[in-house]
Motif scaffolding. Structure first.
Motif, PDB file in Angstrom:
ATOM      1  N   VAL A 156     -12.572  23.267 -24.145  1.00  0.00           N
ATOM      2  CA  VAL A 156     -13.336  23.311 -22.894  1.00  0.00           C
ATOM      3  C   VAL A 156     -13.538  24.766 -22.481  1.00  0.00           C
ATOM      4  O   VAL A 156     -12.722  25.634 -22.791  1.00  0.00           O
ATOM      5  CB  VAL A 156     -12.633  22.529 -21.759  1.00  0.00           C
TER       6      VAL A 156
ATOM      7  N   ASP B 292     -14.938  27.599 -19.232  1.00  0.00           N
ATOM      8  CA  ASP B 292     -14.935  27.666 -17.769  1.00  0.00           C
ATOM      9  C   ASP B 292     -16.273  28.093 -17.181  1.00  0.00           C
ATOM     10  O   ASP B 292     -16.350  28.434 -16.003  1.00  0.00           O
ATOM     11  CB  ASP B 292     -13.805  28.575 -17.273  1.00  0.00           C
TER      12      ASP B 292
ATOM     13  N   VAL C 269     -16.644  21.480 -17.936  1.00  0.00           N
ATOM     14  CA  VAL C 269     -15.754  20.440 -17.401  1.00  0.00           C
ATOM     15  C   VAL C 269     -16.470  19.093 -17.243  1.00  0.00           C
ATOM     16  O   VAL C 269     -15.913  18.036 -17.581  1.00  0.00           O
ATOM     17  CB  VAL C 269     -15.115  20.905 -16.073  1.00  0.00           C
TER      18      VAL C 269
ATOM     19  N   ALA D  13     -16.763  17.516 -20.547  1.00  0.00           N
ATOM     20  CA  ALA D  13     -15.452  17.048 -21.025  1.00  0.00           C
ATOM     21  C   ALA D  13     -15.106  15.705 -20.373  1.00  0.00           C
ATOM     22  O   ALA D  13     -14.539  14.812 -21.021  1.00  0.00           O
ATOM     23  CB  ALA D  13     -14.372  18.086 -20.724  1.00  0.00           C
TER      24      ALA D  13
ATOM     25  N   ALA E  47      -9.974  20.673 -15.481  1.00  0.00           N
ATOM     26  CA  ALA E  47     -10.409  19.743 -16.531  1.00  0.00           C
ATOM     27  C   ALA E  47      -9.512  18.504 -16.557  1.00  0.00           C
ATOM     28  O   ALA E  47     -10.003  17.375 -16.713  1.00  0.00           O
ATOM     29  CB  ALA E  47     -10.380  20.446 -17.895  1.00  0.00           C
TER      30      ALA E  47
END
Ligand code: PBG
Length: 334
Positions: free
Chosen positions: A43, A45, A64, A67, A110
């Motif tokens: 993941v 940011d 995020v 995900a 996340a």
């Protein structure tokens, strides 16, 4: 094991049991299903959508929101768990990896988003500082670049607590410091996180198969030197049993062997010796090899993928962390 009965041709023809798919399935000693897989996911940011990783074809760093959607797909595919790995903006990295302790950082955010989206999927997080340090090592270093054990362990405890607060199901110390599993276990007990599991990267080797991962989380360019003063010597096997024994004693619920395929002998020894779930990690370099040879048309990548995953089961693994999880689960016809 040799049979107590003589097996002589032609009364015994082992090919009889291979004559048709139904009997091959019936006589199969091991099986592979989506429930054996842990989806290894990177993941990032930023807000931008998925970004490619050069050395890992078809693997993308997800934001995020993506995900969280992927977690829903995992749930639909009956993939039991996802292991998430962070790629953070290099500007947030420092000598001590302080971003690892940020309760509003990428990983806690996340975890929350993914648990909200797919509550039935287990979330596993690495406990280690390497995606957060400017030098790319898993812990604090002194002026000689040596990774300090006990000082690092204290930070790992804090990092694990941040993840536990955010609702992680499993913390996975991947740093190879001595004693950190016990320290994390005590902190979880004292912090009221009695059911937070520990999956320790117990037998983790100083391997060159991690190259593409370091690319994926952005620690490759940063890393000075190697990790041989804390990760295991690839020449050793007995030492893996000592590592695993200590981690279980310290409170690990599950143990890991890493990398995977080149260390199947270790998977076998660990799973036979200890009565705890043994997880194998099919690492980034293993993924990259299969993808690269497949792209050249030198192997059938899908078939090799499934064959390698089955080999982990044959070696005694109860689960496999793999970048192929989604793909494999679809092929296995969840
Ligand atoms: C970090 C960590 C690594 C991997 C998982 N956690 C890399 C390393 O130890 O350098 C490797 C994963 C992979 O290669 O797929 N401690």
């Amino acid at each position: 094991m040799t049979s107590p009965f003589p097996q002589t041709y032609p009364r015994t023809r082992l090919r009889r049991l291979r004559v048709a798919p139904w009997v091959r399935n019936l006589a199969g000693e091991n099986s592979l299903s989506p429930s054996d897989l842990i989806w290894s996911m990177v993941v990032h940011d930023g807000d931008e959508p998925k970004t490619a990783v050069g050395s890992m074809p078809d693997l993308y760093r997800l934001n995020v929101a993506e995900a969280a959607k992927a977690a829903k797909r995992a749930q639909a595919l009956s993939i039991p768990a996802i292991a998430i790995f962070p790629h953070i903006n290099p500007g947030r990295k420092d000598e001590t990896g302080s971003e690892a302790l940020n309760p509003d950082g990428l990983i806690p955010t996340a975890i929350k988003a993914m648990k909200d989206a797919a509550p039935d999927v287990g979330i596993i997080c690495d406990v280690a500082l390497d995606p957060f340090t400017s030098h790319g090592h898993d812990g604090l270093i002194n002026e000689d670049g040596y990774v300090l054990n006990d000082e690092t362990s204290e930070l790992l405890v804090a990092q694990a607590l941040v993840q536990a607060e955010a609702g992680v199901d499993v913390v996975a110390p991947s740093d190879m410091m001595d004693g950190r599993v016990g320290a994390v276990r005590d902190a979880l007990e004292n912090g009221g996180f009695r059911n937070t599991m520990i999956l320790s990267y117990a037998a983790k080797y100083a391997s060159s198969f991690y190259g593409p991962y370091r690319d994926a989380v952005g620690s490759a360019t940063a890393l000075k030197g190697d990790k041989k003063t804390y990760q295991q010597n690839p020449a050793n096997s007995d030492e893996a049993l000592r590592e695993v024994a200590m981690d279980i004693e310290e409170g690990a619920d599950m143990v890991m062997v890493k990398p995977g395929l080149p260390y199947l002998d270790i998977v076998r020894r660990v799973s036979e010796t200890f009565a705890v779930p043994t997880i194998a990690f099919q690492v980034s370099g293993e993924y990259a090899q299969i993808k690269a040879a497949g792209a050249k048309g030198w192997i059938d990548a899908d078939k090799v993928m499934l064959e390698t995953l089955m080999s982990f089961k044959r070696a005694g693994a109860s689960g496999i962390i793999t970048y192929f999880a989604e793909d494999a689960a679809r092929k296995l016809g969840a």
